[in-house]
Design a protein around this motif. Sequence first.
Motif, PDB file in Angstrom:
ATOM      1  N   UNK A  37       0.841  -1.201   0.000  1.00  0.00           N
ATOM      2  CA  UNK A  37       0.000   0.000   0.000  1.00  0.00           C
ATOM      3  C   UNK A  37       0.878   1.253   0.000  1.00  0.00           C
ATOM      4  N   UNK A  38       1.910   1.243   0.814  1.00  0.00           N
ATOM      5  CA  UNK A  38       2.826   2.388   0.869  1.00  0.00           C
ATOM      6  C   UNK A  38       3.523   2.584  -0.480  1.00  0.00           C
ATOM      7  N   UNK A  39       3.898   1.483  -1.113  1.00  0.00           N
ATOM      8  CA  UNK A  39       4.542   1.575  -2.424  1.00  0.00           C
ATOM      9  C   UNK A  39       3.593   2.196  -3.445  1.00  0.00           C
ATOM     10  N   UNK A  40       2.354   1.747  -3.457  1.00  0.00           N
ATOM     11  CA  UNK A  40       1.369   2.297  -4.393  1.00  0.00           C
ATOM     12  C   UNK A  40       1.147   3.786  -4.133  1.00  0.00           C
ATOM     13  N   UNK A  41       1.095   4.172  -2.874  1.00  0.00           N
ATOM     14  CA  UNK A  41       0.934   5.591  -2.548  1.00  0.00           C
ATOM     15  C   UNK A  41       2.128   6.410  -3.021  1.00  0.00           C
ATOM     16  N   UNK A  42       3.321   5.846  -2.916  1.00  0.00           N
ATOM     17  CA  UNK A  42       4.522   6.551  -3.383  1.00  0.00           C
ATOM     18  C   UNK A  42       4.496   6.713  -4.906  1.00  0.00           C
ATOM     19  N   UNK A  43       4.038   5.687  -5.593  1.00  0.00           N
ATOM     20  CA  UNK A  43       3.927   5.781  -7.052  1.00  0.00           C
ATOM     21  C   UNK A  43       2.903   6.858  -7.422  1.00  0.00           C
ATOM     22  N   UNK A  44       1.776   6.865  -6.742  1.00  0.00           N
ATOM     23  CA  UNK A  44       0.772   7.902  -6.998  1.00  0.00           C
ATOM     24  C   UNK A  44       1.325   9.291  -6.682  1.00  0.00           C
ATOM     25  N   UNK A  45       2.164   9.373  -5.670  1.00  0.00           N
ATOM     26  CA  UNK A  45       2.808  10.634  -5.332  1.00  0.00           C
ATOM     27  C   UNK A  45       3.716  11.091  -6.476  1.00  0.00           C
ATOM     28  N   UNK A  46       4.513  10.183  -6.997  1.00  0.00           N
ATOM     29  CA  UNK A  46       5.412  10.519  -8.113  1.00  0.00           C
ATOM     30  C   UNK A  46       4.619  10.954  -9.343  1.00  0.00           C
ATOM     31  N   UNK A  47       3.480  10.304  -9.577  1.00  0.00           N
ATOM     32  CA  UNK A  47       2.626  10.690 -10.707  1.00  0.00           C
ATOM     33  C   UNK A  47       2.103  12.107 -10.496  1.00  0.00           C
ATOM     34  N   UNK A  48       1.634  12.383  -9.291  1.00  0.00           N
ATOM     35  CA  UNK A  48       1.116  13.725  -8.988  1.00  0.00           C
ATOM     36  C   UNK A  48       2.205  14.777  -9.195  1.00  0.00           C
ATOM     37  N   UNK A  49       3.413  14.513  -8.689  1.00  0.00           N
ATOM     38  CA  UNK A  49       4.520  15.458  -8.884  1.00  0.00           C
ATOM     39  C   UNK A  49       4.812  15.656 -10.366  1.00  0.00           C
ATOM     40  N   UNK A  50       4.817  14.551 -11.122  1.00  0.00           N
ATOM     41  CA  UNK A  50       5.117  14.624 -12.554  1.00  0.00           C
ATOM     42  C   UNK A  50       4.073  15.449 -13.306  1.00  0.00           C
ATOM     43  N   UNK A  51       2.846  15.435 -12.802  1.00  0.00           N
ATOM     44  CA  UNK A  51       1.768  16.200 -13.420  1.00  0.00           C
ATOM     45  C   UNK A  51       1.719  17.640 -12.898  1.00  0.00           C
ATOM     46  N   UNK A  52       2.620  17.977 -11.983  1.00  0.00           N
ATOM     47  CA  UNK A  52       2.673  19.334 -11.444  1.00  0.00           C
ATOM     48  C   UNK A  52       1.776  19.573 -10.247  1.00  0.00           C
ATOM     49  N   UNK A  53       1.212  18.499  -9.695  1.00  0.00           N
ATOM     50  CA  UNK A  53       0.321  18.617  -8.530  1.00  0.00           C
ATOM     51  C   UNK A  53       1.137  18.424  -7.242  1.00  0.00           C
ATOM     52  N   UNK A  54       1.830  19.459  -6.855  1.00  0.00           N
ATOM     53  CA  UNK A  54       2.761  19.367  -5.738  1.00  0.00           C
ATOM     54  C   UNK A  54       2.077  19.077  -4.405  1.00  0.00           C
ATOM     55  N   UNK A  55       0.952  19.724  -4.139  1.00  0.00           N
ATOM     56  CA  UNK A  55       0.257  19.506  -2.868  1.00  0.00           C
ATOM     57  C   UNK A  55      -0.229  18.065  -2.757  1.00  0.00           C
ATOM     58  N   UNK A  56      -0.825  17.566  -3.829  1.00  0.00           N
ATOM     59  CA  UNK A  56      -1.311  16.186  -3.836  1.00  0.00           C
ATOM     60  C   UNK A  56      -0.147  15.214  -3.675  1.00  0.00           C
ATOM     61  N   UNK A  57       0.951  15.478  -4.372  1.00  0.00           N
ATOM     62  CA  UNK A  57       2.136  14.620  -4.268  1.00  0.00           C
ATOM     63  C   UNK A  57       2.667  14.566  -2.851  1.00  0.00           C
ATOM     64  N   UNK A  58       2.735  15.709  -2.210  1.00  0.00           N
ATOM     65  CA  UNK A  58       3.233  15.773  -0.838  1.00  0.00           C
ATOM     66  C   UNK A  58       2.304  15.035   0.122  1.00  0.00           C
ATOM     67  N   UNK A  59       1.004  15.193  -0.088  1.00  0.00           N
ATOM     68  CA  UNK A  59       0.026  14.525   0.772  1.00  0.00           C
ATOM     69  C   UNK A  59       0.125  12.992   0.637  1.00  0.00           C
ATOM     70  N   UNK A  60       0.244  12.523  -0.587  1.00  0.00           N
ATOM     71  CA  UNK A  60       0.358  11.079  -0.813  1.00  0.00           C
ATOM     72  C   UNK A  60       1.665  10.532  -0.239  1.00  0.00           C
ATOM     73  N   UNK A  61       2.738  11.295  -0.381  1.00  0.00           N
ATOM     74  CA  UNK A  61       4.024  10.876   0.172  1.00  0.00           C
ATOM     75  C   UNK A  61       3.956  10.791   1.695  1.00  0.00           C
ATOM     76  N   UNK A  62       3.260  11.755   2.313  1.00  0.00           N
ATOM     77  CA  UNK A  62       3.097  11.746   3.767  1.00  0.00           C
ATOM     78  C   UNK A  62       2.331  10.500   4.215  1.00  0.00           C
ATOM     79  N   UNK A  63       1.261  10.153   3.497  1.00  0.00           N
ATOM     80  CA  UNK A  63       0.489   8.945   3.825  1.00  0.00           C
ATOM     81  C   UNK A  63       1.353   7.697   3.679  1.00  0.00           C
ATOM     82  N   UNK A  64       2.158   7.666   2.631  1.00  0.00           N
ATOM     83  CA  UNK A  64       3.046   6.520   2.417  1.00  0.00           C
ATOM     84  C   UNK A  64       4.050   6.407   3.556  1.00  0.00           C
ATOM     85  N   UNK A  65       4.595   7.538   3.985  1.00  0.00           N
ATOM     86  CA  UNK A  65       5.582   7.515   5.071  1.00  0.00           C
ATOM     87  C   UNK A  65       4.951   7.060   6.383  1.00  0.00           C
ATOM     88  N   UNK A  66       3.730   7.502   6.643  1.00  0.00           N
ATOM     89  CA  UNK A  66       3.038   7.077   7.867  1.00  0.00           C
ATOM     90  C   UNK A  66       2.818   5.561   7.861  1.00  0.00           C
TER      91      UNK A  66
END
Length: 75
Positions: A37-66
Motif C-alpha cells: 500500500x505504501x509503495x502504491x501511494x509513493x507511485x501515486x505521489x510521483x505521478x502527482x509530482x510529474x503532473x505538477x500537482x505538488x500539494x497532492x504529491x506531498x500529501x500522498x508521500x506523507x500517507x506513504x511515510x506514515x
Amino acid sequence: LTGLGICYLQLKDFTKAEQFAKEGLELSRQQQLMKEEATALRVLSRIAYAKGNMDEGAELEQKAQELTDKFVQTT
C-alpha cells in the motif's frame, strides 16, 4: 499492478500509470498489505509530482511515510 504503474510513469503515460497504481493500491488495501500500500501511494505521489500537482504529491508521500513507519514498528 503497481509495477505496471511504475512502467507507465517512466513512459510518461500518466493516465495508465495512475490507473494501475490505483488498482494496486485498492488490492493492497483489500489484502491488508501495508508495505505494498505504501509503495502504491509513493507511485501515486510521483505521478502527482510529474503532473505538477505538488500539494497532492506531498500529501500522498506523507500517507506513504506514515504507513511505512507503522509497518516498521510492527515488524
